[in-house]
Write a protein that holds these residues in place. Structure first.
Motif, short mmCIF file in Angstrom:
data_model
loop_
_atom_site.label_atom_id
_atom_site.label_comp_id
_atom_site.label_asym_id
_atom_site.label_seq_id
_atom_site.Cartn_x
_atom_site.Cartn_y
_atom_site.Cartn_z
N SER A 312 89.78 38.04 -15.01
CA SER A 312 91.08 37.40 -14.81
C SER A 312 91.27 36.25 -15.78
N GLU A 313 92.51 35.88 -15.97
CA GLU A 313 92.81 34.73 -16.82
C GLU A 313 92.24 33.45 -16.23
N GLN A 314 92.30 33.32 -14.89
CA GLN A 314 91.76 32.14 -14.24
C GLN A 314 90.24 32.08 -14.42
N SER A 317 89.57 30.72 -17.81
CA SER A 317 89.89 29.30 -17.86
C SER A 317 88.80 28.46 -17.20
N ASP A 318 88.30 28.94 -16.06
CA ASP A 318 87.23 28.22 -15.37
C ASP A 318 85.98 28.14 -16.24
N GLU A 321 86.44 25.65 -19.10
CA GLU A 321 86.33 24.26 -18.65
C GLU A 321 84.88 23.82 -18.55
N TRP A 347 91.48 38.89 -21.59
CA TRP A 347 90.78 37.67 -21.19
C TRP A 347 89.34 37.67 -21.67
#
Length: 465
Positions: A312-314, A317-318, A321, A347
């Motif tokens: 997933s895109e999230q 991103s996680d 980070e 992704w």
């Protein structure tokens, strides 16, 4: 989260599904309870025939379901085929072994004579309907390693799968039905996470098993605890991979690459923290970084792709980070550390190795769910054990040493549900699987796993006068 198939290689939404309404959920619960009342008394031979049929169907469907898994969560097609094959193997293992694993146990009469018993028997009986809350990363395997033993024990199952793998979830529902399992024995519930509490609290649900995040595990465990219902939890890990001076460095480094990027790095039992003795640190790091940098990132449907997209895109991103925080605080990216510049959709994230990790960095404490490895230099075995155990997780561990004394020490002192020497962690139907600390409790697979959802009944016989 919407219940939908979204291709992580392109970001395209391919198919959406409506969640079941309250009335439809009730219908599933009724069928599960009705099925249990009949299925619980079937013979092991009958259950085995059904499960062997399911295994045969899964083998025949291997390429089709592999493509579905790859489309839904991005694992490579090669890995998806292997996952389907492993599921069929596990079905056959339980079909073959369940009866002996759940056979009545008879204590020696002399050992219980002072209880007044002429004889005593310990029996294993099914609990009822088990709710399985399952994740997306191994969308077939996570379910089968619960379903095969649960069904062989005489239980029925309800599956609440992750919302991004609905087609795989529905395939499982269809698979068991095609194999001839009675209606209601195994059912997929297309529902969001908000529906789990009411389902788990329903008196027709006897127990629950969850693989997923610590947050999800806490929620299910607290609800089940309030209802006094059995749970098994597997909540992820940050597994150490120790390399000591006697290790075969070439083999260790090759295995380390596979152990880190299996399933695109999205595996609870993937090695994540590489803890290396200073005497071999530089030699190992050189080999490991070269191996990670040489991996092919690309379309997961291509046979020569080593690493596909994150799910997933999230999720990407996680991961970014965590890497950015580490680099900002002084870590070095020895390779990777960014999105691949030639992948403008999907992704993807480059295989990455970080060194110079300190306790101030988030990645030291949090699970990196993607193809990112952290390297630690240690001075001796004591420090290696300390660093390995410096985590809230305790799922599994890997250690590379040919020294028997070191193996004895590590098997005793590593705080994990598994210790694998000179190889990478892997699950097998004949070996118990599960974690310690915040990686969860209970066990899946082997005889320990099939007994988790059984009522262990003591049957006592007094003298007949």
């Amino acid at each position: 989260m919407a219940i939908a198939t979204v291709n992580p290689a392109t970001g395209e939404t391919l198919k959406t599904f409506d969640a079941l309404n309250a009335g439809e959920i009730e219908d599933h619960l009724i069928r599960a309870e009705q099925a249990f009342q009949q299925y619980r008394d079937t013979s092991f031979a009958h259950r085995a025939d059904l499960l062997l049929k399911a295994a045969d169907l899964l083998d025949a469907d291997q390429d089709t379901i592999a493509r579905t898994m790859t489309t839904e969560m991005g694992k490579t097609l090669v890995a998806a085929r292997a996952e389907a094959a492993k599921c069929a193997k596990t079905m056959r293992w339980y079909a073959t072994h369940a009866e002996e694993l759940l056979a009545d146990e008879q204590p020696d009469p002399a050992d219980v004579q002072d209880s007044g018993a002429v004889r005593a028997v310990v029996r294993y009986r099914p609990l009822g309907t088990v709710l399985a809350v399952m994740p997306w990363n191994f969308p077939l395997w996570q379910v089968v390693r619960f379903a095969a033993p649960a069904l062989m024990a005489g239980n029925t199952g309800l599956l609440k799968h992750a919302s991004n793998v609905p087609q795989t979830a529905l395939y499982l529902d269809e698979l068991f039905r095609r194999a001839g399992f009675p209606e209601g024995c195994f059912q997929t519930l297309l529902v969001g996470s908000g529906a789990v509490e009411d389902i788990l609290r329903d008196p027709r649900v006897a127990a629950a098993t969850l693989t997923g995040s610590e947050v999800a595990g806490r929620s299910v465990a607290s609800i089940a605890g309030d209802e006094v219902k059995k749970t098994v939890l597997e909540l992820g890990g940050s597994d150490p991979f120790l390399v000591l001076p006697s290790a075969d460095l070439d083999k260790a480094a090759r295995t380390a690459v596979t152990a880190r990027v299996q399933n695109n790095g999205q595996s609870c039992i993937a090695a994540k923290r590489f803890i290396v003795h200073t005497d071999v640190y530089d030699a190992f790091a050189e080999r490991f970084v070269a191996g990670m940098a040489a991996l092919t990132v690309g379309d997961p449907m291509e046979e020569d792709t080593d690493v596909g997209p994150l799910s997933s895109e999230q999720g990407r991103s996680d991961l970014e980070e965590l890497v950015d925080d580490a680099v900002h605080r002084g870590a070095r990216a020895l390779c990777g550390g960014r999105r691949p510049p030639d992948h403008h959709s999907g992704w993807f994230y480059e295989p990455t190795v970080l060194d110079g990790i300190t306790a101030e960095m988030r990645i030291h404490h949090e699970e990196a769910f993607g193809p990112v490895a952290t390297l630690y230099r240690v001075e001796d075995l004591d420090e290696a054990v300390t660093v390995a155990n410096d985590t809230t997780f305790g799922l599994s561990s890997n250690a590379w040493t040919r020294d028997a004394d070191e193996q004895t020490r590590l098997a005793r002192d590593l705080q994990a549900g598994g210790v694998f020497f000179n190889g990478m962690t892997a699950s097998h139907p004949g070996l118990p699987f599960g974690g310690a600390k915040r990686s969860g409790y209970g066990r899946e697979l082997s005889g320990h796993g099939i007994r988790e959802f059984c009522n262990m009944t003591t049957v006592w016989y007094g003298p007949e006068e």
